[in-house]
Design a protein around this motif. Structure first.
Motif: not given
Length: 459
Positions: A44, A215, A231, A253, A262, A264-265, A268-271
């Motif tokens: 993450k 992910e 990233e 996007k 930020r 998001y993969r 995933s919901v995590t930035p």
């Protein structure tokens, strides 16, 4: 720039004491009480260094090391243990650990190790970027003393210090990637990563994964977690070539990522942090593409904060002698032997040719001369033909007017295809689109005429 480290130890006092030490030194610190938690957190949030205990409940430090390096193979990991054997230390080193320290830990020694690990990671990243540029055959500066090239270099120097997006426009092969590299090297982000993506070479269905990451299990075939370009370019520069080829949903996007910093993969919901300077290039007229509905208006104006137009080689042909000298030296270094040279008449012929493939075509020509005539002075009679790759200036293909219709047509078709393939760096998909031919039909024509892309350096 704050470095991010992760401390992995099942003993809370050790985690907390190390946390205090590194936070006092300005580091961002993440904590994990087990190997499983460390792996989950690294999926993450990327970090720059890990301090990892060997003996922990659940998966031990060696297995954790293996899993962490699967996620980030260049991540420096420093192993810690109070009762490890020499064999354990050797195994950890063979698995890629940066170093091994025994408890009780000397904080001063640990701080030195972490700084050394971060420096090695920085140098590895810098070397990797340099090798990537060299393998692609790209110079790292724009050669030429013409007025137009001096203006381009001066503009690059002025805008490099800013974090604003830059849009680089120009024909294929005129130095857009070199300009992007110069912008990065002159910026405050020069010690960060330079990540490059050519959107024309990525199938549309894979673009989201390439840019944003995914992910494990996010879609069929996603067997491993993957960090995307945004990233990987965190605290550095992301260069997207042929940016007009991005699909409209992807453009939307990208605009959101640039606004929020930020990403998001997929799955995933995590930035993840994406502090990125975007450098974009295109051989198309983006304003025309916007009017045609192929480029979003907000995307265009977000990119076009600063615009740099790269001139085609025919507009600064007075730079060809300098370019030939630089490219001949480059090819001699790669291929061996003394650099090839050209007589005055031969150089005049090179300067008169209109180079539809620009500097890229010139580089390929000099490479051919270096292979065939290393160290020699090439005269006009020795020169490999210029018109077997593209039509000579004026666009006419020379042919005998008394030859049969079929032979004349075959000669024209071959010259026509070579011209457009060279102009598009032998990219079959782009060439087919440019000339209005099906890709499969172009492949058949290339096979018929015995055409294939010239060998790349290092191939």
């Amino acid at each position: 720039m704050s470095h991010r480290i992760m401390i992995v130890d099942d003993e809370a006092p050790i985690r907390e004491s190390l946390q205090g030490l590194f936070e006092d030194e300005g580091f961002l610190v993440y904590l994990a009480a087990s190997g499983e938690e460390a792996v989950a957190k690294l999926r993450k949030q990327s970090v720059d260094c890990v301090l990892l205990d060997i003996w922990m409940p659940g998966i031990d430090g060696l297995e954790t090391l293996s899993r962490l390096r699967q996620l980030d193979e260049s991540l420096p990991v420093i192993m810690m243990s109070g009762h490890a054997t020499i064999d354990t230390a050797v195994r950890a080193t063979r698995q890629g650990a940066f170093d091994f320290v025994e408890k009780p830990i000397s904080f001063d020694h640990m701080l030195i190790l972490v700084r050394n690990a971060l420096e090695r990671r920085r140098l590895e990243l810098e070397n990797r970027n340099l090798r990537a540029g060299q393998q692609a055959g790209k110079a790292r500066t724009l050669v030429g003393e013409s007025a137009v090239m001096r203006e381009v270099r001066a503009l690059i120097e002025r805008v490099a210090a800013s974090d604003a997006p830059v849009l680089i426009l120009g024909e294929h092969g005129c130095g857009k990637t070199v300009a992007a590299m110069m912008l990065h090297q002159m910026s405050r982000r020069k010690d960060g990563p330079f990540v490059e993506l050519n959107s024309a070479s990525v199938p549309e269905g894979r673009m989201d994964s390439e840019l944003f990451g995914h992910e494990k299990g996010a879609f069929p075939g996603a067997l491993h977690t993957r960090r995307g370009c945004f990233e990987r370019a965190h605290q550095g520069s992301l260069f997207i070539d042929e940016v007009a080829d991005l699909a409209l949903p992807v453009q939307a996007k990208v605009v959101r990522i640039l606004q929020e910093r930020r990403v998001y993969r997929l799955g995933s919901v995590t930035p993840f942090d994406a502090d990125v300077r975007l450098l974009a290039a295109s051989s198309k007229d983006l304003e025309r593409e916007m009017r045609a509905g192929k480029v979003r208006e907000d995307f265009y104006y977000r990119l076009n904060v600063v615009e740099i137009r790269m001139p085609p080689l025919r507009e600064h042909s007075e730079d060809i002698p300098l370019l030939v000298e630089a490219l001949a030296g480059e090819q001699a270094g790669d291929l061996g032997g003394e650099p090839v040279r050209f007589s005055d008449d031969a150089m005049m012929r090179l300067c008169e040719y209109h180079w539809p493939g620009n500097v890229r075509e010139l580089r390929n020509y000099i490479e051919r001369c270096q292979i065939l005539m290393p160290g020699r002075v090439v005269d006009v009679g020795d020169m490999p033909p210029l018109d077997h790759q593209a039509a000579p200036a004026g666009g006419h293909v020379s042919m005998a007017m008394d030859e049969g219709f079929h032979a004349a047509r075959e000669r024209f078709e071959r010259s026509y295809l070579i011209h457009h393939l060279q102009a598009h760096d032998w990219n079959v998909s782009r060439t087919a689109a440019a000339i209005g031919m099906e890709r499969s039909q172009l492949h058949r024509k290339m096979k018929h005429f015995g055409l294939s892309a010239p060998a790349r350096k290092g191939a």
